[in-house]
Design an enzyme around this catalytic site. Structure first.
Site, mmCIF file in Angstrom:
data_model
loop_
_atom_site.group_PDB
_atom_site.id
_atom_site.type_symbol
_atom_site.label_atom_id
_atom_site.label_comp_id
_atom_site.label_asym_id
_atom_site.label_seq_id
_atom_site.Cartn_x
_atom_site.Cartn_y
_atom_site.Cartn_z
ATOM 1 N N GLU A 1 -54.053 23.105 9.165
ATOM 2 C CA GLU A 1 -53.792 22.442 7.883
ATOM 3 C C GLU A 1 -52.672 21.434 8.062
ATOM 4 O O GLU A 1 -52.020 21.382 9.118
ATOM 5 C CB GLU A 1 -53.454 23.477 6.786
ATOM 6 N N HIS B 1 -51.398 19.291 -5.032
ATOM 7 C CA HIS B 1 -52.366 19.379 -3.926
ATOM 8 C C HIS B 1 -53.179 18.094 -3.915
ATOM 9 O O HIS B 1 -53.692 17.669 -4.954
ATOM 10 C CB HIS B 1 -53.284 20.592 -4.125
ATOM 11 N N ARG C 1 -43.498 22.611 0.228
ATOM 12 C CA ARG C 1 -44.027 23.816 0.887
ATOM 13 C C ARG C 1 -45.067 23.461 1.937
ATOM 14 O O ARG C 1 -45.994 22.688 1.670
ATOM 15 C CB ARG C 1 -44.653 24.739 -0.155
#
Ligand code: SIN
Length: 546
Positions: free
Chosen positions: A131, A247, A389
């Protein structure tokens, strides 16, 4: 700045008139952190009562697709995982806490396997995916893109068969009860039993995030920031609430709810293209589609603006036939629902609110400013994520710090059965003379203004305007006593939105997910935390060194 009066409790109550329940440890929330806390507290010998406002499976955890970041491969290292986490965090994370997190990864995965978790395998080993902003493939996943569902199944199964753990579903925590500034339980509302007082020797707040404060979000309906608002009312500090992660890729179908398209899709080679069909990420970052989420989200915003569009596209048409459906069966099904065949069609995507990075200030043992209150998971600011994050670190955080919260709470509760005796407490707010506003309308308008003015890109004048708008609504909504969970949620959303906006207006720089068009660079003077607390009738903003 004068803000609306904030009362201590949202509901009126009198301990002489309500039913009482007792437990050693009360856990609020049924995501990964809450369930893991309950299991650890029970293992340490405590009686646990876990309450959750919906059912046990309704949480951001259950919706998580990508996975759990953990170092399992000898070619990778926990030092590299820590370095990636800290680089993402833009100097606001605590390296010692990050070390605790990453070093626990492999053991957490092994324990879950012992409990029956079925992770995806390749050649006899756990198959780890990639990711954004990770320097190695270390994302453990289950059933392709249903990692959270598997995690919830396993943890809820363990909790369900533990005789020390009771689970109350559809039980809404309205407020943390405090006596002499220490947490002694919660005032709750249960769908069948109405108001109840739960007395506990220690309380774990694990109530999740804030996504629903924004119009477009990947979060379930329950993510209304209740825990942050409760903690503020009880006297705890919030840290860096302005750090809200967006996101980059949620499915954009006008009129439909936003749904996550996992970052793991880009990890497998998915490409972002604009309406002209051109890849654009290389113009923004040399890591391309695997840059950190803040960079990818801002790049998408910039493309949408320059094209005058509402979305860009994710392109997986180059995947080998059958690969997408095999690796991402649930996303493929979601696309099919909208007649999108990813093998042949582009997938329309745009960013939406995903994760509240800031939260209730929690020490290494998860204790908060309030004696007897512990915080873990998304509701907490545990020093891991800083200003941004790293993907798939949050499930790991829930496991590691959830376990810690359970152990700390059990230790704080002392020997089993020594729950506090009920104290005579009451709260009565007189009827407000102000007109009632339409709460549904306030909620939707708040979500719109937050998305418009406190989203991926912010500016001082729009933040100031938003503070005034929220203050206005708060004057008419926070002065009243309601008796329904949706109303308490709206009150909590207003409180947390105000904290997010105040902190965003205060931080005059850009760092991680917090981007200010009027202060587009990080500034050394702002390499600090912003803390928010309730003081008399105001929310007070302060700075704390890192
Ligand atoms: C995703 O699958 O993209 C979400 C993972 C995360 O938020 O860490």
């Amino acid at each position: 700045m004068n803000h609306v009066a904030r009362r201590r409790y949202l509901t009126n109550f009198d301990t002489h008139r309500l039913p009482h329940l007792f437990t050693d440890v009360l856990v609020i929330g049924s995501g990964v952190a809450g369930l893991r806390a309950a299991l650890a507290a029970a293992e340490a010998g405590a009686d646990v009562l876990l309450i959750t406002k919906a059912d046990c499976q309704t949480s951001s955890t259950s919706w998580a697709q990508g996975g759990i970041a953990a170092v399992l491969d000898s070619a990778d290292s926990t030092a590299a995982h820590a370095a990636d986490t800290l680089a993402c965090a833009c100097e606001l994370a605590d390296p010692a806490r990050v070390a605790t997190l990453v070093q626990a990864g492999a053991a957490q995965i092994a324990e879950l396997q012992d409990w029956g978790a079925r992770f995806d395998m390749r050649d006899g080993h756990i198959a780890a995916g990639r990711e954004g902003a990770h320097s190695a493939s270390r994302i453990v996943h289950a059933q392709g893109d249903a990692t959270g569902r598997e995690l919830s199944r396993v943890l809820a199964g363990q909790a369900g068969k533990n005789p020390r753990i009771r689970i109350f579903e559809h039980c809404f925590a309205i407020d943390i009860l405090t006596r002499d500034s220490a947490a002694v339980g919660a005032v709750t509302w249960h769908a069948r039993h109405g108001h109840q007082l739960i007395w506990s020797s220690a309380t774990v707040l694990a109530s999740g995030g804030v996504g629903r404060i924004f119009r477009e979000t990947t979060n379930p309906l329950v993510s209304t920031g209740d825990g942050l608002a409760m903690a503020l009312r009880a006297g705890a500090r919030l840290r860096d609430p302005e750090m809200v992660q967006f996101h980059p890729t949620t499915l954009y179908i006008a009129g439909a709810a936003r749904a996550l398209i996992s970052e793991a899709v880009r990890g497998e080679g998915g490409r972002l293209v604009n309406r002209a069909g051109q890849r654009f990420m290389a113009r923004y970052d040399e890591r391309g589609e695997l840059a950190s989420r803040d960079i990818v989200s801002r790049a998408i915003l910039s493309e949408m603006r320059s094209e005058g569009g509402t979305h860009v596209f994710l392109d997986v048409r180059h995947f080998p036939p059958g690969r997408f459906v095999e690796r991402f069966p649930n996303i493929a099904e979601l696309c099919r629902d909208f007649d999108i065949d990813p093998q042949h069609d582009l997938i329309p995507v745009r960013p939406s609110a995903h994760y509240g990075i800031g939260g209730v200030v929690a020490e290494a043992d998860t204790s908060t400013d309030i004696a007897g209150l512990f915080a873990c998971g998304e509701v907490a600011s545990a020093g891991i994520h800083g200003a941004n994050r790293l993907a798939s670190n949050s499930l790991l955080e829930g496991l590691v710090f959830g376990g810690q919260a359970g152990r700390s709470a059990a230790a704080c509760a002392g020997p089993h059965g020594s729950s506090p005796r009920p104290a005579p407490l009451s709260h009565h707010l007189p009827d407000s003379p102000r007109t009632a506003l339409d709460l549904d309308d306030v909620r939707h308008s708040l979500q719109s203004v937050m998305s418009r003015n406190v989203g991926i890109e912010r500016s001082g004048d729009r933040l100031t305007e938003t503070i005034e708008i929220i203050d206005f609504w708060a004057r008419y909504v926070l002065d009243k006593v309601f008796d329904a969970p949706t109303a308490w949620e709206t009150q909590n959303m207003l409180t947390v939105a105000q904290a997010i906006t105040l902190a965003a207006a205060t931080r005059c720089e850009s760092r991680g997910v917090h981007f200010r068009s009027d202060h587009p660079e990080p500034r050394e003077a702002w390499r600090c935390h912003i803390d928010i607390r309730r003081a008399e009738d105001q929310l007070q903003v302060g700075r704390e060194p890192v």
